[in-house]
Design a protein around this motif. Sequence first.
Motif, PDB file in Angstrom:
ATOM      1  N   UNK A   1      96.628  21.484 -22.703  1.00 53.89           N
ATOM      2  CA  UNK A   1      96.678  22.258 -22.817  1.00 53.89           C
ATOM      3  C   UNK A   1      96.992  22.962 -21.291  1.00 53.89           C
ATOM      4  N   UNK A   2      98.450  23.600 -21.519  1.00 59.65           N
ATOM      5  CA  UNK A   2      99.597  24.087 -20.218  1.00 59.65           C
ATOM      6  C   UNK A   2     100.343  25.421 -20.146  1.00 59.65           C
ATOM      7  N   UNK A   3      99.934  26.362 -19.357  1.00 53.72           N
ATOM      8  CA  UNK A   3     100.214  27.950 -19.159  1.00 53.72           C
ATOM      9  C   UNK A   3     101.330  27.886 -18.100  1.00 53.72           C
ATOM     10  N   UNK A   4     102.194  28.516 -18.273  1.00 56.19           N
ATOM     11  CA  UNK A   4     103.283  28.002 -17.341  1.00 56.19           C
ATOM     12  C   UNK A   4     103.462  29.122 -16.613  1.00 56.19           C
ATOM     13  N   UNK A   5     102.308  30.106 -16.933  1.00 55.50           N
ATOM     14  CA  UNK A   5     102.630  31.914 -15.700  1.00 55.50           C
ATOM     15  C   UNK A   5     101.017  30.790 -14.654  1.00 55.50           C
ATOM     16  N   UNK A   6     100.126  30.785 -14.848  1.00 62.84           N
ATOM     17  CA  UNK A   6      98.938  29.893 -14.338  1.00 62.84           C
ATOM     18  C   UNK A   6      99.592  29.049 -13.723  1.00 62.84           C
ATOM     19  N   UNK A   7      99.832  28.025 -14.629  1.00 66.65           N
ATOM     20  CA  UNK A   7      99.955  26.560 -14.218  1.00 66.65           C
ATOM     21  C   UNK A   7      98.679  25.622 -14.295  1.00 66.65           C
ATOM     22  N   UNK A   8      98.142  25.722 -15.313  1.00 67.58           N
ATOM     23  CA  UNK A   8      96.557  25.184 -15.401  1.00 67.58           C
ATOM     24  C   UNK A   8      96.455  24.186 -16.784  1.00 67.58           C
ATOM     25  N   UNK A   9      96.579  22.779 -16.116  1.00 67.39           N
ATOM     26  CA  UNK A   9      96.393  21.595 -17.119  1.00 67.39           C
ATOM     27  C   UNK A   9      95.363  21.277 -17.829  1.00 67.39           C
ATOM     28  N   UNK A  10      94.504  20.508 -18.310  1.00 63.22           N
ATOM     29  CA  UNK A  10      93.548  20.258 -19.027  1.00 63.22           C
ATOM     30  C   UNK A  10      92.691  20.017 -18.168  1.00 63.22           C
ATOM     31  N   UNK A  11      93.818  18.862 -17.047  1.00 62.13           N
ATOM     32  CA  UNK A  11      92.701  18.108 -16.304  1.00 62.13           C
ATOM     33  C   UNK A  11      92.283  18.829 -15.587  1.00 62.13           C
ATOM     34  N   UNK A  12      92.716  19.944 -15.651  1.00 57.98           N
ATOM     35  CA  UNK A  12      92.080  20.752 -14.320  1.00 57.98           C
ATOM     36  C   UNK A  12      90.482  21.769 -14.340  1.00 57.98           C
ATOM     37  N   UNK A  13      90.443  21.680 -15.645  1.00 56.59           N
ATOM     38  CA  UNK A  13      89.736  22.507 -16.426  1.00 56.59           C
ATOM     39  C   UNK A  13      87.933  21.461 -15.929  1.00 56.59           C
ATOM     40  N   UNK A  14      86.772  22.476 -15.071  1.00 61.47           N
ATOM     41  CA  UNK A  14      85.951  21.490 -15.833  1.00 61.47           C
ATOM     42  C   UNK A  14      84.465  21.805 -16.757  1.00 61.47           C
ATOM     43  N   UNK A  15      83.902  20.627 -17.041  1.00 62.28           N
ATOM     44  CA  UNK A  15      83.491  21.574 -17.863  1.00 62.28           C
ATOM     45  C   UNK A  15      81.953  21.505 -17.932  1.00 62.28           C
ATOM     46  N   UNK A  16      80.643  21.459 -18.315  1.00 62.12           N
ATOM     47  CA  UNK A  16      79.165  21.663 -17.725  1.00 62.12           C
ATOM     48  C   UNK A  16      78.266  20.645 -17.252  1.00 62.12           C
ATOM     49  N   UNK A  17      79.152  19.319 -18.201  1.00 64.53           N
ATOM     50  CA  UNK A  17      79.269  18.015 -17.887  1.00 64.53           C
ATOM     51  C   UNK A  17      79.537  17.488 -16.909  1.00 64.53           C
ATOM     52  N   UNK A  18      80.566  18.080 -15.781  1.00 64.28           N
ATOM     53  CA  UNK A  18      81.276  17.953 -15.145  1.00 64.28           C
ATOM     54  C   UNK A  18      80.262  18.318 -13.783  1.00 64.28           C
ATOM     55  N   UNK A  19      79.894  19.376 -13.731  1.00 65.35           N
ATOM     56  CA  UNK A  19      79.099  20.858 -12.615  1.00 65.35           C
ATOM     57  C   UNK A  19      77.718  19.813 -12.716  1.00 65.35           C
ATOM     58  N   UNK A  20      76.731  19.114 -13.826  1.00 65.04           N
ATOM     59  CA  UNK A  20      76.118  18.437 -14.054  1.00 65.04           C
ATOM     60  C   UNK A  20      76.028  17.521 -12.905  1.00 65.04           C
ATOM     61  N   UNK A  21      77.125  16.652 -13.574  1.00 61.13           N
ATOM     62  CA  UNK A  21      76.979  15.395 -13.045  1.00 61.13           C
ATOM     63  C   UNK A  21      76.985  15.461 -11.075  1.00 61.13           C
ATOM     64  N   UNK A  22      77.476  16.342 -10.992  1.00 64.42           N
ATOM     65  CA  UNK A  22      78.489  16.679  -9.334  1.00 64.42           C
ATOM     66  C   UNK A  22      77.025  17.519  -8.389  1.00 64.42           C
ATOM     67  N   UNK A  23      76.426  17.998  -9.863  1.00 67.52           N
ATOM     68  CA  UNK A  23      75.093  18.409  -8.926  1.00 67.52           C
ATOM     69  C   UNK A  23      73.796  16.920  -9.169  1.00 67.52           C
ATOM     70  N   UNK A  24      73.836  16.357  -9.703  1.00 70.95           N
ATOM     71  CA  UNK A  24      72.687  14.707  -9.464  1.00 70.95           C
ATOM     72  C   UNK A  24      73.517  14.757  -7.673  1.00 70.95           C
ATOM     73  N   UNK A  25      74.693  14.212  -8.168  1.00 75.05           N
ATOM     74  CA  UNK A  25      75.142  13.300  -6.765  1.00 75.05           C
ATOM     75  C   UNK A  25      75.064  14.114  -5.510  1.00 75.05           C
ATOM     76  N   UNK A  26      75.159  15.295  -5.383  1.00 77.14           N
ATOM     77  CA  UNK A  26      75.245  15.999  -4.406  1.00 77.14           C
ATOM     78  C   UNK A  26      73.306  16.181  -3.614  1.00 77.14           C
ATOM     79  N   UNK A  27      72.275  16.693  -4.889  1.00 77.65           N
ATOM     80  CA  UNK A  27      71.009  16.200  -5.161  1.00 77.65           C
ATOM     81  C   UNK A  27      70.238  15.197  -4.113  1.00 77.65           C
ATOM     82  N   UNK A  28      71.425  13.929  -4.501  1.00 77.29           N
ATOM     83  CA  UNK A  28      70.349  12.067  -4.107  1.00 77.29           C
ATOM     84  C   UNK A  28      70.950  12.485  -3.096  1.00 77.29           C
ATOM     85  N   UNK A  29      72.879  12.872  -2.106  1.00 74.26           N
ATOM     86  CA  UNK A  29      72.775  12.522  -0.937  1.00 74.26           C
ATOM     87  C   UNK A  29      72.469  13.677  -0.030  1.00 74.26           C
TER      88      UNK A  29
END
Length: 98
Positions: A1-29
């Motif tokens: 997924x790529x758009x020219x105007x905003x130049x958004x790439x698929x690799x830049x999207x955050x999923x709820x799974x990404x956020x959940x994993x980040x939350x776990x790591x942050x809480x442990x820290x």
Amino acid sequence: MRTEKGKMYLEQLLTTEDLSEFKKILLKDIEKLIRETVKPTPKTWLKSNEVKELLEVSNGTLQNLRNNGALPFTKIGGVIYYNRDDIQKMLIQHKQSY
């Protein structure tokens, strides 16, 4: 997924799974930081066995300290308690320099 105007790439999207994993790591820290920085408050009142261990004295010596008034105590229901501050004061009062 790529758009020219905003130049958004698929690799830049955050999923709820990404956020959940980040939350776990942050809480442990955060938990690790709290454990490392928060020191338990020492007990104010100590029982006889704790005082004997702290001062490295016998039952008889602790009894003598009570009997001669060197170490104040409180007795409740057969259990003797000593205030940590009173122990400090006694040690300071009996401090000797050579």
